[in-house]
Each structure stands twice: as structure tokens, then as C-alpha cells.
Design a protein around this motif. Structure first.
Motif, PDB file in Angstrom:
ATOM      1  N   UNK A 122      39.555  37.279  41.212  1.00  0.00           N
ATOM      2  CA  UNK A 122      39.103  38.256  40.218  1.00  0.00           C
ATOM      3  C   UNK A 122      40.097  38.377  39.070  1.00  0.00           C
ATOM      4  N   UNK A 123      41.366  38.399  39.402  1.00  0.00           N
ATOM      5  CA  UNK A 123      42.418  38.502  38.384  1.00  0.00           C
ATOM      6  C   UNK A 123      42.382  37.293  37.450  1.00  0.00           C
ATOM      7  N   UNK A 124      42.266  36.107  38.018  1.00  0.00           N
ATOM      8  CA  UNK A 124      42.222  34.889  37.203  1.00  0.00           C
ATOM      9  C   UNK A 124      40.949  34.831  36.361  1.00  0.00           C
ATOM     10  N   UNK A 125      39.812  35.150  36.965  1.00  0.00           N
ATOM     11  CA  UNK A 125      38.548  35.103  36.222  1.00  0.00           C
ATOM     12  C   UNK A 125      38.492  36.160  35.132  1.00  0.00           C
ATOM     13  N   UNK A 126      39.059  37.325  35.402  1.00  0.00           N
ATOM     14  CA  UNK A 126      39.040  38.401  34.406  1.00  0.00           C
ATOM     15  C   UNK A 126      39.759  37.978  33.139  1.00  0.00           C
ATOM     16  N   UNK A 127      40.774  37.128  33.270  1.00  0.00           N
ATOM     17  CA  UNK A 127      41.528  36.664  32.106  1.00  0.00           C
ATOM     18  C   UNK A 127      40.624  35.965  31.100  1.00  0.00           C
ATOM     19  N   UNK A 128      39.630  35.252  31.564  1.00  0.00           N
ATOM     20  CA  UNK A 128      38.713  34.595  30.635  1.00  0.00           C
ATOM     21  C   UNK A 128      37.545  35.466  30.232  1.00  0.00           C
ATOM     22  N   UNK A 129      36.987  36.169  31.207  1.00  0.00           N
ATOM     23  CA  UNK A 129      35.787  36.964  30.957  1.00  0.00           C
ATOM     24  C   UNK A 129      36.053  38.104  29.988  1.00  0.00           C
ATOM     25  N   UNK A 130      37.218  38.716  30.065  1.00  0.00           N
ATOM     26  CA  UNK A 130      37.516  39.913  29.265  1.00  0.00           C
ATOM     27  C   UNK A 130      37.292  39.695  27.774  1.00  0.00           C
ATOM     28  N   UNK A 131      37.418  38.477  27.310  1.00  0.00           N
ATOM     29  CA  UNK A 131      37.287  38.188  25.885  1.00  0.00           C
ATOM     30  C   UNK A 131      35.845  37.972  25.465  1.00  0.00           C
ATOM     31  N   UNK A 132      34.944  37.860  26.420  1.00  0.00           N
ATOM     32  CA  UNK A 132      33.590  37.420  26.109  1.00  0.00           C
ATOM     33  C   UNK A 132      32.495  38.385  26.535  1.00  0.00           C
ATOM     34  N   UNK A 133      32.840  39.570  26.944  1.00  0.00           N
ATOM     35  CA  UNK A 133      31.815  40.546  27.319  1.00  0.00           C
ATOM     36  C   UNK A 133      31.724  41.620  26.244  1.00  0.00           C
TER      37      UNK A 133
END
Length: 150
Positions: A122-133
Motif C-alpha cells: 500500500x505504501x509503495x502503490x500510494x506513492x504513484x496513485x497519490x498524484x493521479x486521483x
């Protein structure tokens, strides 16, 4: 609605608005580097009392020249101030952006954990997702997490 119908519905909506979707993604990618740098600078200041270009290069795995070019752009855009061979400081705008990015990252991470994703993933995925939601999606995440907790 069945899962395959939902998937097809999403595909058709994306095709109908492809130009808008890709423009949004290009804009988000342009902001992503700015957000990552500002957030990292804030983290370094909190952890070490200062942020330096050499540390940013190590953390991002890029060359010092890349960091210097990015810092020039961040300075031009009003997010940081710096002097050669000295620490990097966030401006008021930089601190606001860093705080916003940190909150978005934490909300995405919390949401992923709430739906059963392993904390490290979750921590790793959040790093990318946070910029695109979108803010609408973040709001949904916030409501969902609140319901899971309370």
C-alpha cells in the motif's frame, strides 16, 4: 451491473474522452516531479533539519545535475529557495504543497490498507496513485476509511 459490464462501461467512457483523459494525465505527470521533490524536501527538513541537493540525488537515484535542474524550476515556480552549496528551503507555497501531498499520500495508503492491501505494498502503490486521483476520489477514500474505522 455485472463486473464485465462495468469494465466495458469504463472502456467506452475512456474512449469517448480519450483526449481529455490523456491531457489530464500529462498535466499530472508534470506535477508529479514537483510534488515528489517538495514532499521529499519537507521530509528531509523534518528528519535532518535540512535538505541538500546531494541527499535528494541519493534518495531519488538521479544525478546531481538532474536535481539542480529540478531545483531551478522549483525556485522559478516559487516552491523553494536555495543557494549554491547551501541547504534548500521551502517557501510558504512549498510548505502548503508538501502538506497537501503528504495528506493525499496518507489517505491513499489508508484506503488501500482498508481494502486489504498489505501495508508495504500500500505504501509503495500510494506513492504513484497519490498524484493521479481527483479530489472527488480522495473524498470517497476518506469516507470509506472513516466508515471502516468507525
Amino acid at each position: 451491473m455485472r463486473e464485465d459490464e462495468m469494465a466495458n462501461d469504463c472502456i467506452f467512457q475512456a474512449i469517448d474522452n480519450q483526449a481529455g483523459t490523456f491531457k489530464r494525465l500529462r498535466d499530472e505527470h508534470a506535477r508529479e516531479v514537483t510534488e515528489d521533490y517538495v514532499e521529499m524536501i519537507a521530509n528531509l527538513i523534518d528528519q535532518d533539519g535540512e535538505a541538500r541537493a546531494v541527499t535528494l540525488a541519493e534518495r531519488f537515484g538521479v544525478t546531481p545535475a538532474t536535481v539542480n535542474n529540478t531545483l531551478k524550476r522549483l525556485e522559478r515556480d516559487g516552491y523553494v529557495t536555495s543557494k549554491p552549496y547551501r541547504a534548500i528551503f521551502l517557501t510558504d507555497n512549498g510548505r502548503v504543497l508538501a502538506k497537501t501531498c503528504k495528506e493525499r499520500h496518507q489517505m491513499v495508503c489508508n484506503f488501500l490498507i482498508a481494502i486489504g492491501v498489505d501495508r508495504d505494498i500500500a505504501e509503495a502503490d500510494a506513492e504513484g496513485i497519490e498524484h493521479h486521483v481527483s479530489e472527488a476520489t480522495i473524498s470517497f477514500f476518506r469516507d470509506f476509511v472513516a466508515k471502516q474505522i468507525g
